[in-house]
Design a protein around this motif. Structure first.
Motif, PDB file in Angstrom:
ATOM      1  N   THR A 245       0.875  -1.181   0.000  1.00 10.48           N
ATOM      2  CA  THR A 245       0.000   0.000   0.000  1.00 10.48           C
ATOM      3  C   THR A 245       0.910   1.228   0.000  1.00 10.48           C
ATOM      4  O   THR A 245       1.288   1.723   1.059  1.00 10.48           O
TER       5      THR A 245
ATOM      6  N   ALA B 141      -2.260  -2.723  -3.708  1.00  9.02           N
ATOM      7  CA  ALA B 141      -3.624  -2.237  -3.522  1.00  9.02           C
ATOM      8  C   ALA B 141      -3.942  -1.194  -4.589  1.00  9.02           C
ATOM      9  O   ALA B 141      -3.103  -0.344  -4.908  1.00  9.02           O
ATOM     10  N   PRO B 142      -5.134  -1.232  -5.176  1.00  5.76           N
ATOM     11  CA  PRO B 142      -5.477  -0.251  -6.198  1.00  5.76           C
ATOM     12  C   PRO B 142      -5.506   1.157  -5.624  1.00  5.76           C
ATOM     13  O   PRO B 142      -5.762   1.352  -4.433  1.00  5.76           O
ATOM     14  N   ARG B 143      -5.218   2.110  -6.478  1.00  7.60           N
ATOM     15  CA  ARG B 143      -5.214   3.506  -6.054  1.00  7.60           C
ATOM     16  C   ARG B 143      -6.431   4.195  -6.660  1.00  7.60           C
ATOM     17  O   ARG B 143      -6.418   4.602  -7.811  1.00  7.60           O
ATOM     18  N   PRO B 144      -7.515   4.325  -5.876  1.00  5.76           N
ATOM     19  CA  PRO B 144      -8.739   4.918  -6.423  1.00  5.76           C
ATOM     20  C   PRO B 144      -8.600   6.432  -6.570  1.00  5.76           C
ATOM     21  O   PRO B 144      -7.720   7.056  -5.969  1.00  5.76           O
TER      22      PRO B 144
ATOM     23  N   ARG C  79     -11.127   6.227   1.516  1.00  2.35           N
ATOM     24  CA  ARG C  79     -11.205   5.640   0.180  1.00  2.35           C
ATOM     25  C   ARG C  79     -10.020   4.684  -0.058  1.00  2.35           C
ATOM     26  O   ARG C  79     -10.176   3.594  -0.597  1.00  2.35           O
ATOM     27  N   LEU C  80      -8.834   5.092   0.356  1.00  5.42           N
ATOM     28  CA  LEU C  80      -7.654   4.243   0.198  1.00  5.42           C
ATOM     29  C   LEU C  80      -7.750   2.984   1.055  1.00  5.42           C
ATOM     30  O   LEU C  80      -7.400   1.880   0.609  1.00  5.42           O
TER      31      LEU C  80
ATOM     32  N   ARG D 258     -10.423   1.438   2.061  1.00  5.85           N
ATOM     33  CA  ARG D 258     -11.408   0.531   1.479  1.00  5.85           C
ATOM     34  C   ARG D 258     -10.782  -0.273   0.346  1.00  5.85           C
ATOM     35  O   ARG D 258     -10.998  -1.487   0.220  1.00  5.85           O
ATOM     36  N   ALA D 259      -9.969   0.377  -0.473  1.00  6.59           N
ATOM     37  CA  ALA D 259      -9.305  -0.328  -1.572  1.00  6.59           C
ATOM     38  C   ALA D 259      -8.307  -1.351  -1.034  1.00  6.59           C
ATOM     39  O   ALA D 259      -8.183  -2.464  -1.562  1.00  6.59           O
TER      40      ALA D 259
ATOM     41  N   ASP E 241      -9.852  -5.010   0.552  1.00  6.46           N
ATOM     42  CA  ASP E 241     -10.149  -6.163  -0.289  1.00  6.46           C
ATOM     43  C   ASP E 241      -8.873  -6.866  -0.744  1.00  6.46           C
ATOM     44  O   ASP E 241      -8.844  -8.092  -0.884  1.00  6.46           O
ATOM     45  N   THR E 242      -7.814  -6.103  -0.975  1.00  8.71           N
ATOM     46  CA  THR E 242      -6.553  -6.706  -1.395  1.00  8.71           C
ATOM     47  C   THR E 242      -5.960  -7.548  -0.276  1.00  8.71           C
ATOM     48  O   THR E 242      -5.507  -8.676  -0.496  1.00  8.71           O
TER      49      THR E 242
END
Length: 263
Positions: free
Chosen positions: A15, A35-38, A51-52, A54-55, A58-59
């Motif tokens: 992350t 982790a995806p970066r929304p 927001r970070l 939450r992404a 799930d990872t």
């Protein structure tokens, strides 16, 4: 940084941010899940962090035995919330030069990174707009090791809590974990627990403290003693130092102590 630890039992997750700041130079192992970066909304730092987190949740939840490399401590919310999906009870071993036990009400700086352990123990219920279904970890299930740089109100809060405080010493860590009994352990390490002289470029160096070798021994002892079901390294170096050779060497030494192999 290439990962060669496919047989180590760890699933690497990265992350690469500090609070809501993306760290483009953060070292990412080849086999790690990032982790995806929304897209982040305008507004407060806490809302953007939500927001970070939450992404990241799930990872981490998709990893069987996550080893998280992060640029901060508060993303620990996501890691613990993910673990709680499959563990009813959880203990926390928190190695940090700071207590991370501030809250918005007592913090003198308002720095959210100094509230991470308070977040896990339910002391910041209204700070984030997404609670992640995070259940507060009881104080009695928390071991805080190596904390030496505390604000006065934070020190008082810790004194009034039931958090177990011990030195960052392998024997003390093992004894504290033994007292908690056979409960899965989430191991959290902020690199600033290490003596500041060994951490060039750290965001918040805390002066004299345990050596890197001693902290590595603490990690190895914890893994040998307890069911360490997940680990988290807060790689809190300044952005311009997060990919230095010395930084990579420190990360490699710590992950090796946990049983993961990085180059």
């Amino acid at each position: 940084m290439a990962d060669h630890g496919t047989d180590s039992g760890w699933d690497l997750v990265v992350t690469p941010w500090h609070l809501d700041e993306y760290l483009p130079a953060f070292p990412i192992p080849d086999t790690a899940a990032q982790a995806p970066r929304p897209a982040l909304p305008a507004g407060s730092v806490a809302a953007r962090m939500s927001r970070l987190h939450r992404a990241a949740l799930d990872t981490v939840a998709s990893a069987a035995r996550p080893l998280v490399l992060s640029g901060d401590c508060p993303t620990t919310r996501a890691a613990v919330a993910a673990l709680q999906r499959r563990h009813r009870d959880l203990a926390v071993l928190w190695l940090d030069a700071h207590g991370d036990f501030n809250t918005p009400a007592i913090s003198t700086s308002g720095y959210l990174g100094g509230m991470a352990l308070s977040m896990l123990t339910g002391r910041t219920p209204d700070l984030f707009d997404d609670p992640l279904d995070l259940r507060p970890v009881p104080d009695t299930n928390v071991v805080l090791a190596g904390a030496r740089d505390l604000d006065p109100a934070e020190r008082d809060a810790l004194t009034g809590s039931h958090v177990h405080r011990v030195p960052a010493d392998p024997a003390a860590v093992v004894s504290a974990l033994d007292e908690l009994g056979p409960v899965p352990v989430y191991l959290h390490l902020d690199i600033d627990v290490i003596d500041g002289a060994e951490l060039p470029g750290a965001r918040f160096p805390s002066g004299p403290g345990p050596s890197l070798a001693q902290i590595a021994d603490c990690l190895a002892a914890a893994c040998a003693t307890a069911d360490v079901t997940a680990a988290y390294l807060a790689c809190a170096w300044l952005p311009e130092h997060v990919d230095d050779h010395a930084t990579r060497r420190t990360i490699t030494r710590l992950t090796t102590a946990l049983g993961a192999s990085l180059t």
